[in-house]
Design an enzyme around this catalytic site. Structure first.
Site, PDB file in Angstrom:
ATOM      1  N   ASN A   1     -29.203  49.641 -50.703  1.00  0.00           N
ATOM      2  CA  ASN A   1     -29.143  50.548 -49.545  1.00  0.00           C
ATOM      3  C   ASN A   1     -29.968  51.807 -49.754  1.00  0.00           C
ATOM      4  O   ASN A   1     -30.482  52.397 -48.797  1.00  0.00           O
ATOM      5  CB  ASN A   1     -27.691  50.950 -49.251  1.00  0.00           C
ATOM      6  CG  ASN A   1     -26.905  49.844 -48.596  1.00  0.00           C
ATOM      7  OD1 ASN A   1     -26.549  48.887 -49.261  1.00  0.00           O
ATOM      8  ND2 ASN A   1     -26.644  49.961 -47.308  1.00  0.00           N
TER       9      ASN A   1
ATOM     10  N   ASP B   1     -10.295  60.694 -49.560  1.00  0.00           N
ATOM     11  CA  ASP B   1     -11.242  59.604 -49.320  1.00  0.00           C
ATOM     12  C   ASP B   1     -11.011  58.422 -50.253  1.00  0.00           C
ATOM     13  O   ASP B   1     -10.977  57.262 -49.817  1.00  0.00           O
ATOM     14  CB  ASP B   1     -12.682  60.103 -49.476  1.00  0.00           C
ATOM     15  CG  ASP B   1     -13.114  61.000 -48.331  1.00  0.00           C
ATOM     16  OD1 ASP B   1     -12.228  61.497 -47.597  1.00  0.00           O
ATOM     17  OD2 ASP B   1     -14.323  61.214 -48.165  1.00  0.00           O
TER      18      ASP B   1
ATOM     19  N   SER C   1     -19.146  57.467 -50.454  1.00  0.00           N
ATOM     20  CA  SER C   1     -19.108  57.661 -51.909  1.00  0.00           C
ATOM     21  C   SER C   1     -17.760  57.226 -52.481  1.00  0.00           C
ATOM     22  O   SER C   1     -17.689  56.664 -53.569  1.00  0.00           O
ATOM     23  CB  SER C   1     -19.390  59.123 -52.275  1.00  0.00           C
ATOM     24  OG  SER C   1     -18.307  59.970 -51.933  1.00  0.00           O
TER      25      SER C   1
ATOM     26  N   GLY D   1     -23.744  60.072 -46.268  1.00  0.00           N
ATOM     27  CA  GLY D   1     -23.838  61.435 -45.761  1.00  0.00           C
ATOM     28  C   GLY D   1     -23.336  61.627 -44.347  1.00  0.00           C
ATOM     29  O   GLY D   1     -23.667  62.624 -43.707  1.00  0.00           O
ATOM     30  N   ALA D   2     -22.533  60.696 -43.839  1.00  0.00           N
ATOM     31  CA  ALA D   2     -22.044  60.805 -42.462  1.00  0.00           C
ATOM     32  C   ALA D   2     -20.573  61.194 -42.404  1.00  0.00           C
ATOM     33  O   ALA D   2     -19.975  61.204 -41.328  1.00  0.00           O
ATOM     34  CB  ALA D   2     -22.267  59.483 -41.728  1.00  0.00           C
TER      35      ALA D   2
ATOM     36  N   SER E   1     -23.570  48.263 -48.838  1.00  0.00           N
ATOM     37  CA  SER E   1     -22.565  48.890 -47.983  1.00  0.00           C
ATOM     38  C   SER E   1     -22.928  48.827 -46.509  1.00  0.00           C
ATOM     39  O   SER E   1     -24.105  48.903 -46.135  1.00  0.00           O
ATOM     40  CB  SER E   1     -22.379  50.360 -48.390  1.00  0.00           C
ATOM     41  OG  SER E   1     -21.332  50.948 -47.647  1.00  0.00           O
TER      42      SER E   1
ATOM     43  N   GLU F   1     -15.446  60.575 -57.816  1.00  0.00           N
ATOM     44  CA  GLU F   1     -15.603  61.541 -56.741  1.00  0.00           C
ATOM     45  C   GLU F   1     -15.818  62.956 -57.290  1.00  0.00           C
ATOM     46  O   GLU F   1     -16.577  63.747 -56.725  1.00  0.00           O
ATOM     47  CB  GLU F   1     -14.368  61.530 -55.831  1.00  0.00           C
ATOM     48  CG  GLU F   1     -14.273  60.326 -54.910  1.00  0.00           C
ATOM     49  CD  GLU F   1     -15.290  60.397 -53.796  1.00  0.00           C
ATOM     50  OE1 GLU F   1     -15.004  60.964 -52.735  1.00  0.00           O
ATOM     51  OE2 GLU F   1     -16.407  59.876 -54.005  1.00  0.00           O
TER      52      GLU F   1
END
Length: 397
Positions: free
Chosen positions: A55, A204, A146, A140-141, A135, A193
């Site tokens: 990706n 998350d 992550s 970054g959205a 993925s 993380e």
């Protein structure tokens, strides 16, 4: 290491209700997305460790002997409370990744090497493996890409190290680990993380591990025991934003107008609690039209609250306008200021209505996915169950 191959996946996440208010001690609901990250781990005889991340166009390998030297003098890597600063500094020097670097590629590599070395630190020797990750989640959205990555890494590497079991039987296509093993996977994922984000909330990776819907309040994360699976349209406006700046903006507004803003935060918390109660009723007694009416009203109320907080954006207004014109209700998810939004899809909604909304939203440069929330957390899969899908994709790289 007896594991020859394992295949795992973990979901992304969205915030259903409670954005920003949660920072100020209020209740938030985080949900899993049925957009997943997939990982295949293969043991090899190459005396190398390889990571393939198609990706982000990243394909790297390291000699086992070079990595082994990084562990000299490192202690208590399995502590799972704080990162080992010594190992992290060595990894930065070894990879050439500077301390201030935050790009996706660098952080993904650093997290992988940290978890890999920490998991295998006490083994007789480091394992020779190839890890490939693909993925469905954009990076970054604000959709937990992550965390899904770190959950997959933790589950696969712990399985390869035989720290956790292999719950999959020959008759099963997918399986999940025990509660205790899931907690271990979650703790290791949090370490990953921390490598990437410094001081994450843990929400998350908890969503990626447990799936479903989680209640977050004052640092405590509680999975809802029974949840319905709800269809949504997920829209990425692709408008960049700074979470830090948006969070500080809300804080400044609270400090400036405390008597105005504190009731807003409390109302957002009440929205979260009302939604939680409604979802529990839906899971227990079955969904009804009235349940969906309540969920739609709560979405509208919360979106107005978020605009009051100053985290709205014209792109999100466009999303709400386009979908409301078709009888659909939307709100931002995450930090706001652009980013992503979610739209609830009732069971009876006609496919043509959804497609019409998607086409108009794409005309504004947005990206859309029709998916669901409440998906399972991290899972171990049989390769044969997915060989026509993700394995085919991975094998093409």
């Amino acid at each position: 290491m007896h594991t020859r191959e394992c295949f795992v996946s973990a979901p992304g996440k969205a915030i259903l209700h409670g954005e920003h208010a949660v920072v100020h001690g209020q209740v938030a609901l985080a949900v899993s997305l049925n957009l997943r990250t997939y990982l295949r781990l293969q043991s090899t005889s190459s005396c190398k460790v390889c990571i393939n991340l198609p990706n982000i166009d990243t394909f790297l390998s390291w000699e086992i002997t070079a990595l082994q030297r990084l562990l000299v003098g490192c202690k208590e890597l399995g502590d799972l409370k704080e990162l080992d600063a010594n190992l992290l500094n060595r990894l930065r020097e070894f990879t050439g990744i500077s301390d201030g670097s935050t790009d996706t590629r660098s952080m993904a590599v650093l997290a992988f090497l940290y978890i890999y070395l920490s998991v295998f630190a006490e083994a007789e020797s480091l394992a020779s493996i190839t890890v490939s990750v693909w993925s469905e989640l954009p990076t970054g959205a604000g959709l937990g890409s992550s965390a899904a990555y770190n959950v997959c890494l933790s589950a696969a590497l712990l399985s390869a190290r035989e720290t956790i079991s292999s719950p999959l039987t020959h008759q099963q296509e997918s399986a999940r680990w025990s509660k205790e093993e899931m907690e271990l996977i979650n703790r290791w994922a949090l370490m990953g993380e921390k490598v990437i984000h410094g001081n994450p909330s843990g929400v998350d990776n908890a969503v990626g591990t447990w799936g479903g819907i989680l209640r977050y309040h004052a640092g405590n994360i509680t999975p809802l025991s029974r949840v319905p699976v709800l269809r949504i349209l997920l829209t990425n406006t692709k408008v960049p934003r700074s979470t830090k700046v948006l969070v500080l903006g809300v804080k400044d507004k609270i400090n400036k107008f405390p008597s105005v803003m504190k009731p807003v935060l409390e109302s957002v918390s009440a929205v979260s609690c009302t939604c939680e109660h409604t979802l529990t009723e839906m899971a227990t007694h079955g969904p009804s039209a009235e349940h969906y009416n309540v969920l739609e009203e709560l979405i509208d109320i919360n979106q107005h609250h978020l605009n009051v907080m100053g985290v709205g954006h014209s792109s999100l207004d466009t999303l709400c306008r386009v979908t409301l014109a078709r009888g659909l209700h939307s709100k931002l998810t995450g930090a706001g200021g652009g980013g992503c939004g979610i739209t609830l899809l009732r069971p009876e909604i006609d496919a043509s209505v959804i497609q019409s909304a998607i086409e108009e939203l794409k005309g504004y440069g947005f990206e859309c996915w029709e998916t669901s929330i409440g998906a399972p957390g991290v899972q171990l899969h049989s390769p044969t169950a997915v060989k026509q899908g993700i394995l085919k994709i991975l094998n093409s790289y």
